[in-house]
Motif scaffolding. Structure first.
Motif, PDB file in Angstrom:
ATOM      1  N   PHE A 241       7.558  -0.448  -9.389  1.00 30.64           N
ATOM      2  CA  PHE A 241       6.336  -0.968  -9.798  1.00 30.64           C
ATOM      3  C   PHE A 241       5.505  -0.338  -8.799  1.00 30.64           C
ATOM      4  O   PHE A 241       5.282  -0.988  -7.718  1.00 30.64           O
ATOM      5  N   ASP A 242       4.450   0.590  -9.024  1.00 35.39           N
ATOM      6  CA  ASP A 242       3.545   1.124  -8.276  1.00 35.39           C
ATOM      7  C   ASP A 242       2.091   0.890  -8.282  1.00 35.39           C
ATOM      8  O   ASP A 242       1.541   1.456  -9.316  1.00 35.39           O
ATOM      9  N   MET A 243       1.503  -0.343  -7.972  1.00 35.13           N
ATOM     10  CA  MET A 243       0.395  -0.857  -8.467  1.00 35.13           C
ATOM     11  C   MET A 243      -0.923   0.038  -7.678  1.00 35.13           C
ATOM     12  O   MET A 243      -1.941  -0.303  -7.805  1.00 35.13           O
ATOM     13  N   ARG A 244      -0.467   1.160  -7.011  1.00 33.50           N
ATOM     14  CA  ARG A 244      -1.599   2.209  -6.741  1.00 33.50           C
ATOM     15  C   ARG A 244      -2.088   2.844  -8.116  1.00 33.50           C
ATOM     16  O   ARG A 244      -3.122   3.353  -8.276  1.00 33.50           O
ATOM     17  N   ASP A 245      -1.242   2.842  -9.136  1.00 34.52           N
ATOM     18  CA  ASP A 245      -1.569   3.301 -10.374  1.00 34.52           C
ATOM     19  C   ASP A 245      -1.793   2.381 -11.354  1.00 34.52           C
ATOM     20  O   ASP A 245      -1.298   1.299 -11.531  1.00 34.52           O
ATOM     21  N   ASP A 246      -3.347   2.219 -11.980  1.00 29.56           N
ATOM     22  CA  ASP A 246      -3.917   1.120 -12.789  1.00 29.56           C
ATOM     23  C   ASP A 246      -3.109   1.023 -13.850  1.00 29.56           C
ATOM     24  O   ASP A 246      -3.326  -0.050 -14.806  1.00 29.56           O
ATOM     25  N   HIS A 247      -2.296   1.954 -14.464  1.00 26.71           N
ATOM     26  CA  HIS A 247      -1.246   1.825 -15.482  1.00 26.71           C
ATOM     27  C   HIS A 247       0.144   1.194 -15.582  1.00 26.71           C
ATOM     28  O   HIS A 247       0.779   0.959 -16.335  1.00 26.71           O
ATOM     29  N   SER A 248       0.434   1.097 -14.094  1.00 24.38           N
ATOM     30  CA  SER A 248       1.732   0.586 -13.817  1.00 24.38           C
ATOM     31  C   SER A 248       1.954  -0.826 -14.421  1.00 24.38           C
ATOM     32  O   SER A 248       1.060  -1.689 -13.999  1.00 24.38           O
ATOM     33  N   ALA A 284      16.973   3.610  -2.594  1.00 24.18           N
ATOM     34  CA  ALA A 284      16.926   4.224  -1.448  1.00 24.18           C
ATOM     35  C   ALA A 284      16.198   5.577  -1.906  1.00 24.18           C
ATOM     36  O   ALA A 284      15.224   5.929  -1.295  1.00 24.18           O
ATOM     37  N   ALA A 285      16.536   6.062  -3.008  1.00 23.72           N
ATOM     38  CA  ALA A 285      16.142   7.452  -3.329  1.00 23.72           C
ATOM     39  C   ALA A 285      14.726   7.375  -3.582  1.00 23.72           C
ATOM     40  O   ALA A 285      13.804   8.013  -3.442  1.00 23.72           O
ATOM     41  N   GLU A 286      14.556   6.291  -4.464  1.00 22.77           N
ATOM     42  CA  GLU A 286      13.087   6.104  -5.232  1.00 22.77           C
ATOM     43  C   GLU A 286      12.097   5.829  -3.842  1.00 22.77           C
ATOM     44  O   GLU A 286      11.051   6.313  -3.928  1.00 22.77           O
ATOM     45  N   ALA A 287      12.699   4.979  -2.887  1.00 29.87           N
ATOM     46  CA  ALA A 287      11.727   4.766  -1.564  1.00 29.87           C
ATOM     47  C   ALA A 287      11.452   5.805  -0.963  1.00 29.87           C
ATOM     48  O   ALA A 287      10.264   6.143  -0.648  1.00 29.87           O
ATOM     49  N   MET A 288      12.563   6.700  -0.765  1.00 30.54           N
ATOM     50  CA  MET A 288      12.151   7.972   0.099  1.00 30.54           C
ATOM     51  C   MET A 288      11.103   9.014  -0.814  1.00 30.54           C
ATOM     52  O   MET A 288      10.406   9.721  -0.296  1.00 30.54           O
ATOM     53  N   LYS A 289      11.358   9.247  -2.124  1.00 33.99           N
ATOM     54  CA  LYS A 289      10.486  10.017  -3.058  1.00 33.99           C
ATOM     55  C   LYS A 289       8.985   9.382  -2.966  1.00 33.99           C
ATOM     56  O   LYS A 289       8.029  10.161  -2.666  1.00 33.99           O
ATOM     57  N   LEU A 290       8.738   7.939  -2.717  1.00 36.45           N
ATOM     58  CA  LEU A 290       7.510   7.482  -2.806  1.00 36.45           C
ATOM     59  C   LEU A 290       7.022   7.896  -1.414  1.00 36.45           C
ATOM     60  O   LEU A 290       5.766   8.056  -1.355  1.00 36.45           O
ATOM     61  N   LEU A 291       7.907   7.726  -0.376  1.00 41.00           N
ATOM     62  CA  LEU A 291       7.187   7.923   0.889  1.00 41.00           C
ATOM     63  C   LEU A 291       6.721   9.406   1.130  1.00 41.00           C
ATOM     64  O   LEU A 291       5.830   9.697   1.871  1.00 41.00           O
ATOM     65  N   MET A 292       7.454  10.256   0.654  1.00 41.20           N
ATOM     66  CA  MET A 292       7.008  11.653   0.574  1.00 41.20           C
ATOM     67  C   MET A 292       6.181  12.013  -0.414  1.00 41.20           C
ATOM     68  O   MET A 292       5.686  13.176  -0.419  1.00 41.20           O
ATOM     69  N   GLY A 293       6.066  11.430  -1.367  1.00 41.55           N
ATOM     70  CA  GLY A 293       5.276  11.718  -2.533  1.00 41.55           C
ATOM     71  C   GLY A 293       5.804  13.043  -3.420  1.00 41.55           C
ATOM     72  O   GLY A 293       4.957  13.691  -3.673  1.00 41.55           O
ATOM     73  N   ILE A 294       7.203  13.009  -3.556  1.00 41.65           N
ATOM     74  CA  ILE A 294       7.604  14.145  -4.412  1.00 41.65           C
ATOM     75  C   ILE A 294       8.429  13.390  -5.510  1.00 41.65           C
ATOM     76  O   ILE A 294       8.779  12.446  -5.722  1.00 41.65           O
ATOM     77  N   GLY A 295       8.509  14.299  -6.488  1.00 41.25           N
ATOM     78  CA  GLY A 295       9.396  14.009  -7.826  1.00 41.25           C
ATOM     79  C   GLY A 295       8.554  13.020  -8.630  1.00 41.25           C
ATOM     80  O   GLY A 295       7.372  12.707  -8.453  1.00 41.25           O
ATOM     81  N   ASP A 296       9.124  12.569  -9.505  1.00 43.13           N
ATOM     82  CA  ASP A 296       8.746  11.329 -10.700  1.00 43.13           C
ATOM     83  C   ASP A 296       9.447  10.239 -10.305  1.00 43.13           C
ATOM     84  O   ASP A 296      10.687  10.155 -10.212  1.00 43.13           O
ATOM     85  N   SER A 297       8.751   9.040  -9.936  1.00 43.31           N
ATOM     86  CA  SER A 297       9.546   7.870  -9.770  1.00 43.31           C
ATOM     87  C   SER A 297       9.939   7.078 -11.020  1.00 43.31           C
ATOM     88  O   SER A 297       9.399   7.682 -12.069  1.00 43.31           O
ATOM     89  N   LEU A 298      10.407   6.077 -10.916  1.00 44.59           N
ATOM     90  CA  LEU A 298      10.924   5.347 -12.131  1.00 44.59           C
ATOM     91  C   LEU A 298       9.891   4.338 -12.596  1.00 44.59           C
ATOM     92  O   LEU A 298       9.915   3.579 -13.386  1.00 44.59           O
ATOM     93  N   GLN A 299       8.510   4.553 -11.994  1.00 41.72           N
ATOM     94  CA  GLN A 299       7.400   3.694 -12.632  1.00 41.72           C
ATOM     95  C   GLN A 299       7.432   3.912 -14.009  1.00 41.72           C
ATOM     96  O   GLN A 299       7.080   5.192 -14.454  1.00 41.72           O
ATOM     97  N   GLY A 300       7.338   2.692 -14.839  1.00 41.94           N
ATOM     98  CA  GLY A 300       7.275   2.979 -16.300  1.00 41.94           C
ATOM     99  C   GLY A 300       8.351   3.064 -16.850  1.00 41.94           C
ATOM    100  O   GLY A 300       8.507   3.206 -18.291  1.00 41.94           O
TER     101      GLY A 300
END
Length: 328
Positions: A241-248, A284-300
């Motif tokens: 759940f990434d609340m930085r995105d208004d659509h999340s 852990a993988a999702e958290a590291m991707k979010l920290l680095m800003g890479i790939g597509d997260s599981l948001q949504g």
């Protein structure tokens, strides 16, 4: 990494190998390399890495500017990391999606892990191994013998020890370069708010709805990404759940709080040991991707696992426009 101060570089000379050249002749190659090295070192020290990042994002930037900006970013990292750190994280750095820049973001990242049990154990261990610079671990419970079947951050010798403290001791053996901060008592809403505000990403590894709803509410308010996981029996689930995105959507969109206590606990229903590892490492993988800003997260997307049949399913999630938490 053997970088020399510019004053030392300036003292280098090649009189012995340039002897015999007349003043009008071209300088020796060593003089050119020395000058280039001094220029690069000056650029690394004078140019801020954030400015270099901005240059890389501009359109129409010439090749030399891009090259210099990348050298500045690389130089900053080399000045910060020692040889052992570069070796430790070399397999990350070799990945083009991560590289030096991504590893630098991990080293400077701060993750809040709520719960140091079945899910929190692999989350903390992989974040520490991967080089996330600061980890805050919250858990007021103590290690019990029944935990050891799945909570891999704890050993038999840790029975009776606070779980956050036990996890810290394990992480110190995995990666002493990581700073591990502990919260060993039950936190209030105000205390959680302060902890979340200081973190870059929040990982929910708790085992009760009250904590989940509170973390979700605070992450919505503070616009912090929340990585949520759960496991019971042979079934697990994980999402972002990434609340930085208004659509999340938020956790309350998925599981509205209707006041009913329908929790299922491992103590009453059991849990397959590897299941929490599979869900936790995904967190852990999702958290590291979010920290680095890479790939597509599981948001949504809600990822569901049936470990008994080893089938993964994905369910699309959308924000509930009538949600009392994120749409109020």
């Amino acid at each position: 990494m053997g970088l020399r101060p510019m004053e030392t570089v300036a003292q280098l000379n090649c009189d012995s190998c340039c002897r015999g050249f007349e003043p009008h002749q071209p300088p020796h190659i060593l003089r050119k390399l020395t000058a280039m090295w001094a220029f690069l070192f000056s650029a690394i020290n004078l140019m801020d890495s954030s400015l270099a990042d901005q240059l890389l994002q501009l359109e129409g930037v010439d090749f030399f500017t891009i090259f210099l900006a990348r050298l500045v970013n690389l130089g900053k990292l080399l000045l910060i990391m020692n040889d052992n750190q570069l070796l430790r994280y070399s397999r990350h750095i070799l990945l083009p999606q991560i590289g030096y820049e991504g590893q630098d973001k991990l080293v400077n990242g701060h993750a809040l892990i709520v719960g140091a049990g079945g899910l929190g154990s692999p989350v903390a261990m992989y974040l520490a191994a991967g080089g996330v610079g600061t980890l805050t671990i919250c858990d007021f419970d103590v290690v019990d013998l029944t935990n050891l079947q799945r909570q891999i951050a704890h050993t038999t010798a840790a029975v009776g020890v606070n779980k956050a403290l036990s996890a810290q001791q394990t992480l110190a053996m995995i990666n002493p370069n990581v700073s591990v901060e502990l919260v060993t008592k039950k936190s209030t809403a105000e205390e959680f708010s302060s902890l979340i505000n200081e973190a870059d990403v929040v990982i929910d590894c708790s085992d009760n709805f009250a904590t989940r709803y509170l973390l979700n509410q605070l992450c919505v308010q503070l616009k912090k990404p929340l990585v949520s996981g759960a496991a019971i029996g042979f079934e697990g689930q994980v999402t972002v759940f990434d609340m930085r995105d208004d659509h999340s959507p938020c956790y309350h969109c998925l599981f509205p709080d209707n006041g009913e206590d329908t929790e299922m606990r491992c103590a009453d229903n059991g849990v397959f040991a590897p299941l929490v590892g599979m869900i936790g490492t995904t967190q852990a993988a999702e958290a590291m991707k979010l920290l680095m800003g890479i790939g597509d997260s599981l948001q949504g997307r809600l990822l569901l696992l049936d470990a008994l049949t080893m089938q993964w399913r994905t369910i699309k999630l959308s924000r509930d426009r009538s949600c009392k938490v994120c749409s109020a």
